[in-house]
Design an enzyme around this catalytic site. Structure first.
Site, PDB file in Angstrom:
ATOM      1  N   TRP A 149      36.978  34.103  45.606  1.00 39.03           N
ATOM      2  CA  TRP A 149      37.188  33.376  46.867  1.00 39.03           C
ATOM      3  C   TRP A 149      37.666  34.257  48.017  1.00 39.03           C
ATOM      4  O   TRP A 149      37.392  33.978  49.171  1.00 39.03           O
ATOM      5  CB  TRP A 149      38.198  32.249  46.645  1.00 39.03           C
ATOM      6  CG  TRP A 149      39.622  32.731  46.547  1.00 39.03           C
ATOM      7  CD1 TRP A 149      40.428  33.119  47.586  1.00 39.03           C
ATOM      8  CD2 TRP A 149      40.392  32.903  45.362  1.00 39.03           C
ATOM      9  NE1 TRP A 149      41.654  33.526  47.106  1.00 39.03           N
ATOM     10  CE2 TRP A 149      41.655  33.394  45.745  1.00 39.03           C
ATOM     11  CE3 TRP A 149      40.144  32.674  44.011  1.00 39.03           C
ATOM     12  CZ2 TRP A 149      42.664  33.667  44.831  1.00 39.03           C
ATOM     13  CZ3 TRP A 149      41.152  32.938  43.106  1.00 39.03           C
ATOM     14  CH2 TRP A 149      42.390  33.428  43.513  1.00 39.03           C
ATOM     15  N   ASN A 150      38.437  35.301  47.673  1.00 39.25           N
ATOM     16  CA  ASN A 150      39.091  36.036  48.771  1.00 39.25           C
ATOM     17  C   ASN A 150      38.088  36.967  49.451  1.00 39.25           C
ATOM     18  O   ASN A 150      37.364  37.674  48.778  1.00 39.25           O
ATOM     19  CB  ASN A 150      40.280  36.835  48.224  1.00 39.25           C
ATOM     20  CG  ASN A 150      39.838  37.897  47.247  1.00 39.25           C
ATOM     21  OD1 ASN A 150      39.097  37.594  46.329  1.00 39.25           O
ATOM     22  ND2 ASN A 150      40.254  39.115  47.446  1.00 39.25           N
ATOM     23  N   LYS A 173      26.126  34.178  44.252  1.00 36.65           N
ATOM     24  CA  LYS A 173      26.902  32.978  43.924  1.00 36.65           C
ATOM     25  C   LYS A 173      28.249  33.043  44.625  1.00 36.65           C
ATOM     26  O   LYS A 173      29.101  33.861  44.287  1.00 36.65           O
ATOM     27  CB  LYS A 173      27.130  32.826  42.420  1.00 36.65           C
ATOM     28  CG  LYS A 173      27.804  31.491  42.125  1.00 36.65           C
ATOM     29  CD  LYS A 173      28.311  31.362  40.719  1.00 36.65           C
ATOM     30  CE  LYS A 173      29.793  31.480  40.562  1.00 36.65           C
ATOM     31  NZ  LYS A 173      30.642  30.651  41.441  1.00 36.65           N
ATOM     32  N   GLY A 226      35.754  40.062  40.604  1.00 34.87           N
ATOM     33  CA  GLY A 226      36.593  38.977  40.088  1.00 34.87           C
ATOM     34  C   GLY A 226      37.613  39.554  39.131  1.00 34.87           C
ATOM     35  O   GLY A 226      37.934  40.740  39.192  1.00 34.87           O
ATOM     36  N   GLY A 227      38.102  38.719  38.243  1.00 34.05           N
ATOM     37  CA  GLY A 227      39.149  39.154  37.325  1.00 34.05           C
ATOM     38  C   GLY A 227      38.574  39.767  36.050  1.00 34.05           C
ATOM     39  O   GLY A 227      37.425  39.503  35.684  1.00 34.05           O
ATOM     40  N   GLU A 248      33.879  45.054  40.028  1.00 32.67           N
ATOM     41  CA  GLU A 248      35.043  45.348  40.880  1.00 32.67           C
ATOM     42  C   GLU A 248      36.119  44.346  40.502  1.00 32.67           C
ATOM     43  O   GLU A 248      36.024  43.171  40.854  1.00 32.67           O
ATOM     44  CB  GLU A 248      34.667  45.188  42.367  1.00 32.67           C
ATOM     45  CG  GLU A 248      33.692  46.229  42.878  1.00 32.67           C
ATOM     46  CD  GLU A 248      34.283  47.622  42.910  1.00 32.67           C
ATOM     47  OE1 GLU A 248      35.519  47.764  42.838  1.00 32.67           O
ATOM     48  OE2 GLU A 248      33.496  48.579  43.001  1.00 32.67           O
ATOM     49  N   LEU A 249      37.128  44.798  39.773  1.00 36.50           N
ATOM     50  CA  LEU A 249      38.092  43.845  39.210  1.00 36.50           C
ATOM     51  C   LEU A 249      39.458  43.985  39.863  1.00 36.50           C
ATOM     52  O   LEU A 249      39.566  44.442  40.990  1.00 36.50           O
ATOM     53  CB  LEU A 249      38.136  44.021  37.693  1.00 36.50           C
ATOM     54  CG  LEU A 249      36.742  44.081  37.023  1.00 36.50           C
ATOM     55  CD1 LEU A 249      36.857  44.296  35.536  1.00 36.50           C
ATOM     56  CD2 LEU A 249      35.923  42.846  37.335  1.00 36.50           C
ATOM     57  N   CYS A 282      42.653  42.730  45.925  1.00 36.65           N
ATOM     58  CA  CYS A 282      42.542  43.517  44.689  1.00 36.65           C
ATOM     59  C   CYS A 282      43.334  44.818  44.807  1.00 36.65           C
ATOM     60  O   CYS A 282      43.801  45.352  43.818  1.00 36.65           O
ATOM     61  CB  CYS A 282      41.083  43.801  44.389  1.00 36.65           C
ATOM     62  SG  CYS A 282      40.227  44.569  45.750  1.00 36.65           S
ATOM     63  N   GLU A 379      48.729  41.032  36.949  1.00 38.26           N
ATOM     64  CA  GLU A 379      48.360  40.853  38.350  1.00 38.26           C
ATOM     65  C   GLU A 379      48.786  39.457  38.819  1.00 38.26           C
ATOM     66  O   GLU A 379      48.449  38.458  38.192  1.00 38.26           O
ATOM     67  CB  GLU A 379      46.834  41.009  38.494  1.00 38.26           C
ATOM     68  CG  GLU A 379      46.384  41.109  39.938  1.00 38.26           C
ATOM     69  CD  GLU A 379      44.859  41.163  40.087  1.00 38.26           C
ATOM     70  OE1 GLU A 379      44.153  40.549  39.268  1.00 38.26           O
ATOM     71  OE2 GLU A 379      44.396  41.806  41.036  1.00 38.26           O
TER      72      GLU A 379
END
Ligand code: NAD
Length: 487
Positions: A149-150, A173, A226-227, A248-249, A282, A379
Site C-alpha cells: 500500500w505504501n 496488482k 512487500g513483506g 524488494e522486502l 522499507c 519490523e
C-alpha cells in the site's frame, strides 16, 4: 461514495466482485473498489501476452516506446495533485509527502523513457572461422507486478518504467489496502496512448488475485514489493510457472551516530528516517545505534523533535505524521511496542495509541540498551525507533550487522577514514553517509537476506527486464562438411 474501475486490455471494467476501501484518517468507508479474481487475472495476462507478441507494441521501435513513456511522465506531472490526493485519501500517507513524491515519480518515467533506445545487444568475438555471433536483448515477457500500500505510485514506477523501456508488457496488482492512486494512474496510461494490453492494472486480495497472477503460466517474471512472509508465497507460486523474481522486502535498518557527528543534523535525518511516512517505509532507520558518550544528548534532541511533530489529518499540508494505513497495522505496532516494553525496553516518548477515530500512532522511541527487545529484530513498519548504544567502532558494526535484513543503513560521523571502513563493513544494499533516505532514478536500490533480491533504479534495472538471445550466422558459402564433427 467514490467508485473505481480497473484496467484490462485497454478497457475500464467493474470487476468480478467489489470491495470497500477505508479512509485511514477516519476509519470510514470512502470508496468502492473492483476486485479481480482468477478469471480477471486470466483476462489481464492474456491481454498482456497478446500485446507482447501480436499487437502494435511488438512492432514499435524502442524510440517510439520511449516517446510513449515521455508522454506518460508528462501526464503524471500534469495530474500530480489529483494523484497525490487520492494516495493520501486511500492510504493516509500525508499530502506533503505524496505531492512531493509524485513529482519524482514523473522523473522516474522520464529517466526510463530515455533508456528505452539505449538497451543494446552485443557482438561476440567468437572462436570460429566464418561465424558471426551476437546477443540480442529481448523483453523478458509478461511481467506480474505486485505492490504494497505504501507509495504505490512510486513502487510501481520503478517497475513499470524499466519494464516498458525493455519492451515488456505487464499486469500490475495494486494493494487491496489503498488501490485508488494506481487505478487512477491507469487513466493516464490510457491517455498516453499505450496500445491495449501493454499495461493492465487490477486490484484484489493477495491469496486470490496476487497468487493467481504470480503462478500464471504466461507470466515470465514477478516483480514484488512487500513483506518477507508474502515473498515466500510468491516464490512458492513461481514454482508453478518457473518465473524469475525480483523481491524488494522489508528492513530493520541501522542508523549509526558517532560522537563526532553534527548531532542536530543527524537528529533531523533520524526523524525523517523513522517518522516520515509514519514509519511505513522499507528503508526506515528503525535501529538507532548511538555512541554511548552522546546517547543522552542525542536522545533528548530526538525526544524534543518527536514531541513537536504535528500529527493530524493527512490531507492537511501542515501535518507531519498521519495515520497508519490500516487497523491491522495499528494493532501490529501497538502489540509490538507492548511486547518490547514487557521485555524491558524503556519508553522514551509516545507508545500509546490515541483515543478517537483513525489509525493513528504517535512517534515512539524505545531505549533498548541492555535488553533483548523484539523491537530490535522485528519490523514495525510504523513510527517506532529502537535505540542501543556502543563504545567502540567494532561494536557499532557488530550491532549494525546483527540482523537478517540487509536493505538500508546510515552512518553519521565527521571521520572520513571511519566512514570508509563502515561503508565496506555494513551488510546492506544501500549505505547513506551523513544523509538518509535519498533516492534517485539513476541509483540502483535493493537489498539482500530477508530484504530480498534484485535492484530497482538505474540502467541495470531495465536490463533485468530483458533476456538475451544468442544468434549464430555462418558467413561461408561453402557446403557444410562432415556432419559428425562439431564446429
Ligand atoms: P504484503 O507482503 O502483505 O503485501 C504486498 C502485496 O502482496 C499486496 O498487494 C498483497 O495483496 C500481495 N499479496 C499478499 N499475499 C499474496 C500472495 N499469496 N501471493 C501474491 N501476492 C500476495 O506487504 P504489506 O504489508 O502490504 O507492505 C509492507 C511490507 O512491504 C513491509 O515489509 C515493507 O518493508 C515492504 N516494503 C518494501 C519496499 C522495498 O522497496 N524494499 C518498499 C515498500 C514496502
Amino acid at each position: 461514495m467514490h467508485r473505481f474501475q480497473y484496467y484490462i486490455d485497454g478497457e475500464f471494467l467493474e470487476g468480478e466482485a467489489r470491495f470497500q476501501s477505508i479512509d485511514p484518517a477516519t476509519g470510514d468507508v470512502w470508496a468502492d473498489m473492483p476486485e479481480a479474481r482468477e478469471a480477471d487475472v486470466d483476462r489481464a495476462v492474456d491481454a498482456a501476452e497478446r500485446a507482447l507478441y501480436d499487437g502494435p507494441w511488438a512492432k514499435m521501435t524502442a524510440t517510439q516506446r520511449g516517446k510513449l513513456l515521455y508522454r506518460l511522465a508528462d501526464l503524471v506531472a500534469a495530474n500530480a495533485q489529483k494523484l497525490a490526493e487520492l494516495e493520501t485519501r486511500d492510504t493516509g500517507k500525508i499530502i506533503r509527502e505524496t505531492s512531493a513524491q509524485i513529482v519524482y515519480v514523473a522523473d522516474y518515467y522520464r529517466y526510463y523513457a530515455g533508456i528505452a533506445d539505449k538497451i543494446e545487444g552485443s557482438y561476440l568475438p567468437i572462436d570460429k572461422q566464418d561465424m558471426d555471433v551476437w546477443l540480442r536483448r529481448e523483453p523478458v515477457g509478461v511481467v506480474a507486478m505486485v505492490v504494497p500500500w505504501n507509495s504505490q505510485l512510486f513502487l510501481s514506477a520503478v517497475k513499470i518504467g524499466p519494464a516498458l523501456a525493455a519492451g515488456c508488457t505487464t499486469v500490475v496488482k495494486a494493494s487491496e489496502d489503498g488501490p485508488a492512486p494506481l487505478l487512477e494512474f491507469a487513466r493516464l496510461v490510457h491517455e498516453a496512448g499505450f496500445p491495449a494490453g501493454v499495461v493492465n492494472i487490477i486490484t484484489g486480495f493477495g491469496p486470490s488475485c496476487g497468487a493467481a497472477l504470480g503462478r500464471h503460466p504466461k507470466v515470465a517474471h514477478i516483480a514484488f514489493t512487500g513483506g518477507p512472509e508474502t515473498a515466500r508465497h510468491v516464490i512458492r507460486n513461481s514454482a508453478e510457472n518457473l518465473a524469475s523474481t525480483s523481491l524488494e522486502l522489508g528492513g530493520k535498518s541501522p542508523f549509526i551516530v558517532f560522537a563526532d557527528a553534527d548531532l542536530e543534523s543527524a537528529a533531523n535525518a533520524q526523524v525523517a528516517g523513522i517518522f516520515a511516512a509514519t514509519g511505513q517505509s522499507c528503508v526506515a532507520g528503525s535501529r538507532l545505534i548511538v555512541e554511548a558518550g552522546v546517547k543522552d544528548a542525542f536522545l533528548s534532541i530526538l525526544k524534543r523533535k518527536a514531541e513537536a511533530i504535528r500529527i493530524g489529518s493527512p490531507l492537511d499540508m501542515a501535518t507531519e505524521v498521519g495515520p497508519l494505513a490500516t487497523k491491522r497495522q495499528q494493532d501490529h505496532v501497538a502489540a509490538l511496542v507492548e511486547k518490547s516494553i514487557e521485555s524491558g525496553a524503556r519508553l522514551v516518548t509516545g507508545g500509546q495509541r490515541p483515543e478517537g477515530a483513525g489509525y493513528y500512532f504517535p512517534p515512539t522511541i524505545l531505549d533498548c540498551d541492555g535488553v533483548s527487545s523484539p523491537s530490535l529484530a522485528e519490523e514495525f513498519f510504523g513510527p517506532v525507533l529502537s535505540v542501543v548504544s556502543f563504545e567502540t567502532e567494532a561494536e557499532a558494526l557488530r550491532l549494525a550487522n546483527d540482523t537478517r535484513y540487509g536493505l538500508a543503513s546510515g552512518v553519521f560521523t565527521q571521520n572520513l577514514t571511519r566512514a570508509h571502513r563502515l561503508m565496506k563493513g555494513i551488510r546492506a544494499g544501500v549505505v547513506w553517509v551523513n544523509t538518509y533516505r535519498a533516492v534517485s532514478p539513476i541509483a540502483p536500490f535493493g537489498g539482500f537476506g530477508l530484504s530480498g533480491h534484485g535492484r530497482e533504479g538505474g540502467l541495470a534495472a531495465a536490463l533485468d527486464y530483458t533476456r538475451t538471445k544468442t544468434i549464430w550466422l555462418r558467413t561461408s558459402d561453402d557446403p557444410i562438411p562432415d556432419p559428425f564433427v562439431m564446429r
